[in-house]
Design a protein around this motif. Structure first.
Motif, mmCIF file in Angstrom:
data_model
loop_
_atom_site.group_PDB
_atom_site.id
_atom_site.type_symbol
_atom_site.label_atom_id
_atom_site.label_comp_id
_atom_site.label_asym_id
_atom_site.label_seq_id
_atom_site.Cartn_x
_atom_site.Cartn_y
_atom_site.Cartn_z
ATOM 1 N N CYS A 58 10.365 -68.226 -20.610
ATOM 2 C CA CYS A 58 9.120 -68.021 -22.252
ATOM 3 C C CYS A 58 8.443 -68.897 -22.137
ATOM 4 N N PRO A 59 6.845 -68.476 -22.338
ATOM 5 C CA PRO A 59 6.045 -69.887 -22.448
ATOM 6 C C PRO A 59 5.844 -70.420 -23.522
ATOM 7 N N ASP A 60 6.541 -70.327 -24.585
ATOM 8 C CA ASP A 60 6.963 -71.361 -25.370
ATOM 9 C C ASP A 60 8.317 -72.497 -25.527
ATOM 10 N N TRP A 61 8.527 -73.422 -26.740
ATOM 11 C CA TRP A 61 9.114 -74.154 -27.159
ATOM 12 C C TRP A 61 9.771 -74.498 -28.279
ATOM 13 N N PRO A 62 10.965 -74.557 -28.748
ATOM 14 C CA PRO A 62 11.815 -74.451 -28.206
ATOM 15 C C PRO A 62 12.297 -73.111 -28.013
#
Length: 382
Positions: free
Chosen positions: A55-59
């Motif tokens: 998943c290339p983003d967070w959170p």
């Protein structure tokens, strides 16, 4: 995301609450140790399956709480690059890792809150809030590096620090759990007698500290090997590339702040740099085996340390075997995960040995001082 983390924490919290153990605070501490150990092993699986950017983003995952909701975005990314960093499998691996981390964070917060409440009300032994507060901030720092691991696209120094902080958190929790055991034994009236003379215990204590230091250095080197994908820079053992001392580039290999696979100047990292990283980790393992093995030998027959000493010796042997097998068998996933599991076990057992050696050494010195003070009036009367 917060609700998911809370739900993950509810099951172990309920098991602690319903357990037959009267000291549920101690039970909570060791539950956090167990789950943190699991998190480290699953984190190794996440890293080794290249799921760190699943998943290339967070959170969240594409701004959503789980891969189910982000299925369209994940499927589109996988269609464009089927073997790329984003696939359905990798997204779930990455998010399960995050959910487990959030659940442990909730338990650490509960432990800290309990400590502060009990200490303010009753000043009860074992509820001193200092260590639980340190644990909370250590976990928060670990979470920050987890976020930077994603947002900085697997920057090697960030990923390595994230791994080291995980091991540090495991050591801190194990130390805290060991202390809770001693507090429990004291409150229940169990007398703890030194199992050896003070000089022997003092020697083991310093050996255990030295072993912990060299293991920490080896963990940093191992993390650097893993995050730079240098595991197969040498594909034979004990030589590397047919030489005892192969051609190596230490300057580029150990330059910390750079992109993955690149030099600080932005050029592709030369193979000799990866060889240097691998070769140093491999040879420093000899120092770890020698010192930690000697420490286990010295503690082998000391009451209260025997099982730990045997466990450390077994893990050292298993680590050597899995390290060599990883090279000869061309980096199989299962063995690589086992190698990381062994590293976490070594941290856990060495921390317990350090605490027991410290406690027994302090107890022996206190007993010796008390004996001398008691004998002093008798000599004076004579």
């Amino acid at each position: 995301m917060l609700i998911t983390g809370l739900l993950v924490a509810l099951l172990p919290a309920a098991m602690v609450w319903m357990s037959s153990d009267e000291n549920k605070y101690r039970k909570l501490a060791w539950t956090c140790v167990f789950l943190t150990f699991d998190l480290i092993v699953f984190g190794a699986f996440t890293r080794l399956t290249d799921s760190g950017l699943g998943c290339p983003d967070w959170p969240g995952c594409y701004g959503l709480a789980n891969p189910f909701l982000a299925h369209a975005e994940i499927a589109a990314a996988e269609a464009l690059q089927p073997t790329g960093p984003v696939t359905v499998f990798k997204a779930w691996v990455e998010m399960i890792h995050r959910y487990l981390a959030m659940g442990i964070g909730m338990l650490v917060m509960a432990m800290m809150a309990t400590a502060w409440v009990q200490w303010r009300k009753h000043k009860r032994p074992g509820f001193e809030p200092g260590m639980p507060t340190v644990l909370f901030f250590a976990f928060a720092l670990q979470g920050a590096f987890g976020a930077w691991t994603v947002t900085l696209k697997l920057q090697p120094v960030i990923v390595s620090t994230h791994l080291l902080l995980g091991m540090t958190l495991l050591a801190l929790l194990t130390w805290f759990g060991s202390r809770q055991n001693i507090v429990h034994d004291t409150l229940t009236g169990k007398k703890i007698r030194p199992a050896a003379p003070p000089p022997v215990l003092r020697a083991i204590r310093w050996l255990a500290v030295a072993s912990g230091v060299v293991v920490a250095v080896q963990l940093a080197l191992g993390a650097w090997v893993s995050t730079n994908y240098a595991t197969l820079a040498c594909t034979e053992f004990p030589k590397c590339g047919g030489q005892w001392v192969p051609l190596m580039d230490f300057e580029h290999g150990f330059h910390l702040w750079r992109e993955l696979g690149k030099t600080a100047a932005g050029h592709y990292l030369p193979f000799e740099a990866l060889t240097a990283v691998h070769w140093v980790h491999r040879n420093f393992a000899l120092v770890v085996v020698a010192l930690a093995g000697y420490t286990a030998y010295r503690a082998w027959n000391i009451v209260g340390m025997t099982k730990l000493a045997r466990g450390i010796a077994m893990v050292l042997g298993a680590q050597a075997a899995t390290g060599i097998a990883t090279i000869y068998l061309n980096f199989p996933l299962a063995i690589a995960v086992l190698h990381n599991l062994g590293a976490a076990l070594l941290v856990l057992m060495l921390t317990m040995l350090n605490y027991r050696a410290k406690h027994q050494s302090d107890t022996a010195l206190h007993s010796e001082s008390s004996t001398l003070r008691a004998a002093a009036p008798s000599r004076h009367q004579q």
